[in-house]
Design a protein around this motif. Structure first.
Motif, PDB file in Angstrom:
ATOM      1  N   LEU A 253       0.961  -1.355  -0.353  1.00 17.10           N
ATOM      2  CA  LEU A 253       0.084  -0.154  -0.243  1.00 17.10           C
ATOM      3  C   LEU A 253       1.150   0.417   0.238  1.00 17.10           C
ATOM      4  O   LEU A 253       1.499   1.114   0.615  1.00 17.10           O
ATOM      5  CB  LEU A 253      -1.044   0.205   1.230  1.00 17.10           C
ATOM      6  CG  LEU A 253      -2.177   0.906   1.305  1.00 17.10           C
ATOM      7  CD1 LEU A 253      -3.456  -0.168   0.118  1.00 17.10           C
ATOM      8  CD2 LEU A 253      -2.754   0.973   2.268  1.00 17.10           C
ATOM      9  N   PRO A 254       0.964   2.003  -0.703  1.00 12.13           N
ATOM     10  CA  PRO A 254       1.511   3.037  -0.998  1.00 12.13           C
ATOM     11  C   PRO A 254       1.006   3.893   0.922  1.00 12.13           C
ATOM     12  O   PRO A 254       0.031   4.153   0.860  1.00 12.13           O
ATOM     13  CB  PRO A 254       0.635   3.906  -1.949  1.00 12.13           C
ATOM     14  CG  PRO A 254      -0.377   3.403  -2.975  1.00 12.13           C
ATOM     15  CD  PRO A 254      -0.641   2.037  -2.028  1.00 12.13           C
ATOM     16  N   GLY A 255       2.345   4.876   1.047  1.00 14.60           N
ATOM     17  CA  GLY A 255       1.690   5.541   2.583  1.00 14.60           C
ATOM     18  C   GLY A 255       2.634   4.416   3.543  1.00 14.60           C
ATOM     19  O   GLY A 255       3.203   4.594   4.886  1.00 14.60           O
TER      20      GLY A 255
ATOM     21  N   ARG B 250       2.462   9.705  -4.690  1.00 16.79           N
ATOM     22  CA  ARG B 250       2.298  11.330  -5.136  1.00 16.79           C
ATOM     23  C   ARG B 250       0.734  11.597  -4.574  1.00 16.79           C
ATOM     24  O   ARG B 250       0.505  12.209  -3.581  1.00 16.79           O
ATOM     25  CB  ARG B 250       2.037  11.830  -6.604  1.00 16.79           C
ATOM     26  CG  ARG B 250       4.105  11.664  -7.084  1.00 16.79           C
ATOM     27  CD  ARG B 250       4.670  12.665  -8.211  1.00 16.79           C
ATOM     28  NE  ARG B 250       5.552  12.385  -8.344  1.00 16.79           N
ATOM     29  CZ  ARG B 250       6.633  12.962  -9.069  1.00 16.79           C
ATOM     30  NH1 ARG B 250       5.804  14.440  -9.875  1.00 16.79           N
ATOM     31  NH2 ARG B 250       7.923  13.067  -9.296  1.00 16.79           N
ATOM     32  N   PHE B 251       0.177  10.696  -5.373  1.00 14.47           N
ATOM     33  CA  PHE B 251      -1.609  11.239  -4.642  1.00 14.47           C
ATOM     34  C   PHE B 251      -1.711  10.805  -2.942  1.00 14.47           C
ATOM     35  O   PHE B 251      -2.747  11.180  -2.133  1.00 14.47           O
ATOM     36  CB  PHE B 251      -1.951   9.883  -5.086  1.00 14.47           C
ATOM     37  CG  PHE B 251      -3.869  10.109  -4.913  1.00 14.47           C
ATOM     38  CD1 PHE B 251      -4.317  11.060  -5.688  1.00 14.47           C
ATOM     39  CD2 PHE B 251      -4.119   9.228  -4.696  1.00 14.47           C
ATOM     40  CE1 PHE B 251      -5.706  11.388  -5.077  1.00 14.47           C
ATOM     41  CE2 PHE B 251      -5.718   9.416  -3.899  1.00 14.47           C
ATOM     42  CZ  PHE B 251      -6.044  10.190  -4.099  1.00 14.47           C
ATOM     43  N   MET B 252      -0.927  10.045  -2.800  1.00 11.90           N
ATOM     44  CA  MET B 252      -0.830   9.217  -1.131  1.00 11.90           C
ATOM     45  C   MET B 252      -0.842  10.832  -0.312  1.00 11.90           C
ATOM     46  O   MET B 252      -2.115  10.856   0.407  1.00 11.90           O
ATOM     47  CB  MET B 252      -0.313   8.285  -0.789  1.00 11.90           C
ATOM     48  CG  MET B 252      -0.799   7.798   0.708  1.00 11.90           C
ATOM     49  SD  MET B 252       0.568   8.412   1.718  1.00 11.90           S
ATOM     50  CE  MET B 252       2.012   8.183   0.982  1.00 11.90           C
ATOM     51  N   ILE B 253       0.799  11.376  -0.551  1.00 12.00           N
ATOM     52  CA  ILE B 253       1.044  12.855   0.760  1.00 12.00           C
ATOM     53  C   ILE B 253       0.081  13.386   0.117  1.00 12.00           C
ATOM     54  O   ILE B 253      -0.255  14.149   0.761  1.00 12.00           O
ATOM     55  CB  ILE B 253       2.272  12.873  -0.439  1.00 12.00           C
ATOM     56  CG1 ILE B 253       3.074  11.465   0.147  1.00 12.00           C
ATOM     57  CG2 ILE B 253       2.703  14.656   0.310  1.00 12.00           C
ATOM     58  CD1 ILE B 253       3.656  11.717   1.790  1.00 12.00           C
ATOM     59  N   TRP B 254      -0.476  14.038  -1.268  1.00 15.16           N
ATOM     60  CA  TRP B 254      -1.233  14.683  -1.854  1.00 15.16           C
ATOM     61  C   TRP B 254      -2.333  15.262  -0.643  1.00 15.16           C
ATOM     62  O   TRP B 254      -2.870  16.272   0.116  1.00 15.16           O
ATOM     63  CB  TRP B 254      -0.841  15.829  -2.494  1.00 15.16           C
ATOM     64  CG  TRP B 254      -2.361  16.502  -3.191  1.00 15.16           C
ATOM     65  CD1 TRP B 254      -3.378  16.506  -3.873  1.00 15.16           C
ATOM     66  CD2 TRP B 254      -2.043  17.348  -2.877  1.00 15.16           C
ATOM     67  NE1 TRP B 254      -4.095  18.283  -4.295  1.00 15.16           N
ATOM     68  CE2 TRP B 254      -3.155  18.509  -3.486  1.00 15.16           C
ATOM     69  CE3 TRP B 254      -0.912  18.251  -2.301  1.00 15.16           C
ATOM     70  CZ2 TRP B 254      -2.980  20.034  -3.330  1.00 15.16           C
ATOM     71  CZ3 TRP B 254      -0.717  20.064  -1.678  1.00 15.16           C
ATOM     72  CH2 TRP B 254      -1.791  20.742  -2.284  1.00 15.16           C
ATOM     73  N   ASN B 255      -2.716  13.268  -0.819  1.00 20.61           N
ATOM     74  CA  ASN B 255      -4.206  13.244  -0.749  1.00 20.61           C
ATOM     75  C   ASN B 255      -3.849  13.192   1.606  1.00 20.61           C
ATOM     76  O   ASN B 255      -5.427  13.526   1.932  1.00 20.61           O
ATOM     77  CB  ASN B 255      -4.370  11.878  -0.747  1.00 20.61           C
ATOM     78  CG  ASN B 255      -6.229  11.758  -0.171  1.00 20.61           C
ATOM     79  OD1 ASN B 255      -7.103  12.448   0.086  1.00 20.61           O
ATOM     80  ND2 ASN B 255      -6.038  10.142   0.494  1.00 20.61           N
TER      81      ASN B 255
END
Lengths: 485, 189
Positions: free
Chosen positions: A271-273, A351-356
C-alpha cells in the motif's frame, strides 16, 4: 599491585573525592542537583516509602474508582464486540484497520520510552534515570497490556486466538511464519515478559526494604514472599548487578526491535504510504517520542501527589523534555523524508497519497499532527518552558494526541483511498470504538494507581548507590573512575 | 592478630551458633574491613548493605559472575528452537504455498528467532541468577537478628559464619573490633 587491587584503590580514591563537601565545590558550570534536601540513606528509604505507608489519600481513592468505572466500560464494550461482531466498530471495506489498530500501535509505542529509560539510559550510565525508571517501567508493562488487548479482540472470533501459537494439535494447522503479524505475536509476548522480568528484578531489593519496614503481618508476608528472601548480601549483589546489566542489554535490543516489527505489519504490504523502508526507524523514534510524552504526563502529577519532589526534581523533567525534543525532531524528519520519497520516487500512487494526506478529506488530522507533534515540542528549546511544569504537562498532552493522530494519518489516511476510486470511502469510528479506547485507559490507570500505592515508586536501592553523585549535580563516581582507567 | 590464633574453629557440629554479626559505620569502613577479612583468610563470610558498595566485590575477592553464560545459553537455545521449529512447521509438516515464496526462509524466520532468543536469554539469566544466589529462600538465621532489618535501609554489616575454619568466637570478635566494627554480636540459628 594486581589489577583488582588497583581497581579497589582507584574506586576508593574516587569515592573519597566525592564526599559531599568536596563534590559541592563550585565548578563554574553548576547544575541543578538530582536529589534535593538529601538526608542520608535512611532518609531516601523514608521518602520513597512514605506514600506506601500512610493511609490512602482521597485523590487516590477517587482516581481508582474512576479508573475502575472506565475499566468496567471497557469490559462491557469488549463483551458487546465479542457477542456481536466486528461490525460494531467503524471498520469495513476499504478501511479494515481503524481505531483498534491505531490504539494498539499507540499503546505499544508508549511502552518503549519506559524500556529506553530503564535499559538504554542504564547502559549509558545516565544517573538521572534512576529516579524515574520504576514509574516508566510500570508504564511500559501496563501500556503493553493495553496494546495486546486490541489485536486480540480485533480478530473477531477471539476464541480462536490460540491458533496464533504454534501448539501441536490434532488439526495440524500451523501458523504461517512469513507473516509480520506472526512476528508481532512473538515480539509483543517477548516484550511483555522481558519487561516484567526486568521490572521485577529491579524491585526485589526494594521489596526487601518494604518487607523490613512493614508493620502489618499481611504486608510483611506479601513483601517477604515477593522479595524472595533477599538479604542484601554482597555475594547476592555481585551476581545481581551482572544479571541486571545483561537483562538491560537484552531489553535494549527489544526497544529497537519490537516497534520495528510492528511497523513491518504495514511496511511489508504494497500500500502507498505503508510500503516504505523508513518505517522501522521512524516507528521506533515515534515510539520513544510518544512514550516520553506519556512519561511527562504521568511523572509531573506523580511527583507532586506522591511527595517525590525531592527525588524527581525539575532537573529530571528538564532532561526528559530534552529527550522528547530530540526524538520528536527525528519523527518530524522522517515525516518530511516520506514526502520526499513520494516526490522523487515519481510513482503516481505515492504522490497522490501524500497530497491526499495534506489536502484530502483527512486534512484536519494532518493539521493536528503537524501542530501537536512538530510545532508544539519546539517550545522545549526554551529553558523557561522546560522548567514551567504546567506548560510541560500541557505540551505532553498535546504530544500524546499528536502521536495518536500520526498513527491515524498513517493507517486511515493510507487505507481510505486506495488504487481504485470506486473503493474510496470516509472512515468514521462508532461509539463502541471510542468507549473501548476509553476502557483501555481504565485498564492502564487501574494498574498504575495500584502500583503507586503498593510498590516502591522509585528504585531506592539503585538511588542509594548513586546518591553521592546526585546531591552535587556534578559528575559521578563511575565517570571519574572511567576517566582514570 | 596473628593467623595462628585464628586458625582453630571452636564450634562443633550441631551448634546453635550461626556466626558473628558486626555492624559498621558506613560504606568506606565496611570496604576497608572487607579487605582485611579477605587477607585474614576467612571463607564463609559476607557483607550486607542497602546497595552494592563500589569495589566491594574486588575487596572481598569474589570471582567474576558466571551469570552471563546462562543468558548466552538461553539465547542460543531460543534461537535454535525458533529456527528449527519454523523450518519443521512451514517446510516439512505443513507447507503453505504463498505467492510462490519458499516454504522456509531464514530471513522471514529471523524476527521470530531473534525475539525468542531474547526471551529465552532473559528468562535463563533470571533463573540462573536465582540459582547462583540461592533464592527464593524462606528462612535465614539473620532475619531473626534485631538490627539486621536495617541492612536494607542504611546500615552495613559483616557476618562471619561459625562454620568458617578460621572462626573462633572470642578471637574473631576481637578481630572484627580491631578492623572497625561498631558492635559485634552472636547470631543464633
Amino acid at each position: 599491585m594486581s589489577d583488582s587491587q588497583q581497581h579497589v584503590e582507584l574506586e576508593k580514591e574516587a569515592l573519597g573525592a566525592l564526599s559531599p563537601e568536596v563534590a559541592a565545590t563550585p565548578t563554574g558550570l553548576a547544575r541543578e542537583p538530582l536529589i534535593t534536601g538529601y538526608g542520608g540513606l535512611g532518609w531516601l528509604s523514608d521518602e520513597v516509602t512514605r506514600f506506601n505507608e500512610r493511609s490512602a489519600p482521597s485523590w487516590w481513592r477517587a482516581g481508582l474508582f474512576a479508573a475502575l468505572l472506565l475499566l468496567l466500560l471497557g469490559v462491557v464494550m469488549v463483551a458487546y464486540l465479542v457477542t456481536t461482531g466486528i461490525g460494531v466498530w467503524g471498520v469495513g471495506h476499504p478501511v479494515m484497520w481503524g481505531w483498534a489498530t491505531i490504539n494498539f500501535v499507540w499503546w505499544i509505542g508508549i511502552g518503549h520510552a519506559g524500556t529506553l529509560i530503564s535499559a538504554i539510559l542504564f547502559l549509558l550510565r545516565q544517573h538521572w534515570r534512576t529516579a524515574v525508571n520504576r514509574v516508566a517501567e510500570a508504564m511500559t508493562i501496563f501500556a503493553v497490556l493495553c496494546a495486546a488487548l486490541f489485536p486480540i479482540i480485533h480478530v473477531g472470533r477471539v476464541w480462536y486466538i490460540w491458533w496464533l501459537l504454534p501448539i501441536p494439535t490434532s488439526n495440524a494447522v500451523w501458523p504461517q511464519f512469513h507473516s509480520p503479524l506472526m512476528w508481532d505475536v512473538f515480539a509483543i509476548a517477548t516484550y511483555l515478559t522481558v519487561s516484567i522480568l526486568f521490572w521485577y528484578l529491579g524491585l526485589v531489593p526494594d521489596l526487601a526494604l518494604m518487607r523490613d519496614r512493614a508493620r502489618r503481618p499481611v504486608s510483611r508476608f506479601f513483601y517477604g514472599l515477593f522479595s524472595l528472601g533477599w538479604t542484601g548480601s554482597q555475594r547476592q549483589w555481585h551476581h545481581y548487578e551482572k544479571a541486571y546489566l545483561i537483562i538491560a542489554g537484552l531489553a535494549t535490543a527489544l526497544v529497537v526491535s519490537v516497534h520495528s516489527i510492528v511497523s513491518l505489519d504495514f511496511a511489508a504490504t504494497q500500500l502507498p504510504g505503508w510500503h516504505s523502508t523508513i518505517f522501522p526507524p521512524c516507528f521506533v523514534a515515534g515510539a520513544m517520542f510518544s512514550g516520553f510524552g506519556m512519561v511527562l504526563t504521568l511523572v509531573i502529577p506523580v511527583r507532586r501527589l506522591c511527595g517525590l519532589e525531592n527525588l524527581i526534581t525539575r532537573r529530571h523533567i528538564d532532561l526528559i523534555c530534552k529527550v522528547t525534543l530530540a526524538t520528536g525532531s527525528i519523527v518530524a524528519y522522517a515525516f518530511v523524508v516520506e514526502g520526499c520519497y513520494a516526490w522523487f520516487g515519481g510513482k503516481p500512487y505515492d504522490r497522490f497519497m501524500i497530497w491526499n494526506r495534506v489536502a484530502g478529506p483527512y486534512w484536519w488530522a494532518f493539521f493536528v499532527v503537524v501542530t501537536c507533534n512538530f510545532l508544539a515540542p519546539q517550545a522545549f528549546w526554551f529553558r523557561k518552558v522546560r522548567f514551567n511544569l504546567r506548560a510541560v504537562w500541557l505540551l505532553s498532552i498535546l504530544i500524546n494526541i499528536g502521536m495518536w493522530m500520526e498513527r491515524f494519518v498513517i493507517i486511515v489516511g493510507s487505507l481510505h483511498r486506495d488504487f481504485v476510486p470506486s473503493n474510496w470511502s470516509y472512515y468514521r469510528p462508532t461509539w463502541v470504538d471510542v468507549c473501548t479506547f476509553a476502557g483501555s485507559f481504565g485498564l492502564f490507570f487501574t494498574f498504575f494507581l495500584l502500583f503507586l500505592r503498593y510498590l516502591p515508586t522509585v528504585a531506592v536501592s539503585e538511588l542509594k548507590s548513586i546518591a553521592s553523585s546526585c546531591i552535587s549535580g556534578c559528575s559521578s563516581t563511575h565517570q571519574k573512575l572511567d576517566a582514570r582507567k | 592478630m596473628t593467623m595462628e590464633s585464628n586458625s582453630t574453629n571452636s564450634v562443633g557440629r550441631g551448634s546453635r551458633e550461626y556466626g558473628l554479626i558486626a555492624e559498621f559505620a558506613g560504606p568506606d569502613e565496611v570496604l576497608r574491613a572487607a579487605e582485611r577479612l579477605r587477607v585474614a583468610g576467612f571463607r564463609l563470610w559476607d557483607v550486607f548493605g542497602p546497595y552494592p558498595v563500589p569495589g566491594m566485590s574486588a575487596a572481598m575477592g569474589l570471582e567474576k559472575s558466571p551469570v552471563g553464560w546462562f543468558g548466552f545459553l538461553g539465547g542460543a537455545v531460543g534461537f535454535t528452537i525458533a529456527m528449527a521449529g519454523i523450518w519443521y512447521l512451514n517446510e516439512v509438516h505443513y507447507p503453505l504455498p504463498i505467492g510462490g515464496k519458499p516454504f522456509f526462509s531464514p530471513f522471514s524466520a529471523f524476527p521470530t528467532a531473534f525475539e525468542l532468543a531474547i526471551l529465552f536469554a532473559a528468562i535463563a539469566t533470571f533463573l540462573g541468577l536465582l540459582a547462583l544466589i540461592g533464592l527464593p529462600r524462606g528462612r535465614h538465621p539473620l532475619f531473626g537478628h534485631r538490627r539486621f532489618a536495617l541492612a536494607t535501609r542504611d546500615r552495613f554489616f559483616v557476618v562471619i559464619e561459625s562454620a568458617d575454619p578460621n572462626y573462633h568466637l572470642e578471637n574473631t570478635r576481637r578481630f572484627l573490633e580491631t578492623i572497625g566494627a561498631v558492635s559485634v554480636e552472636v547470631v543464633m540459628m
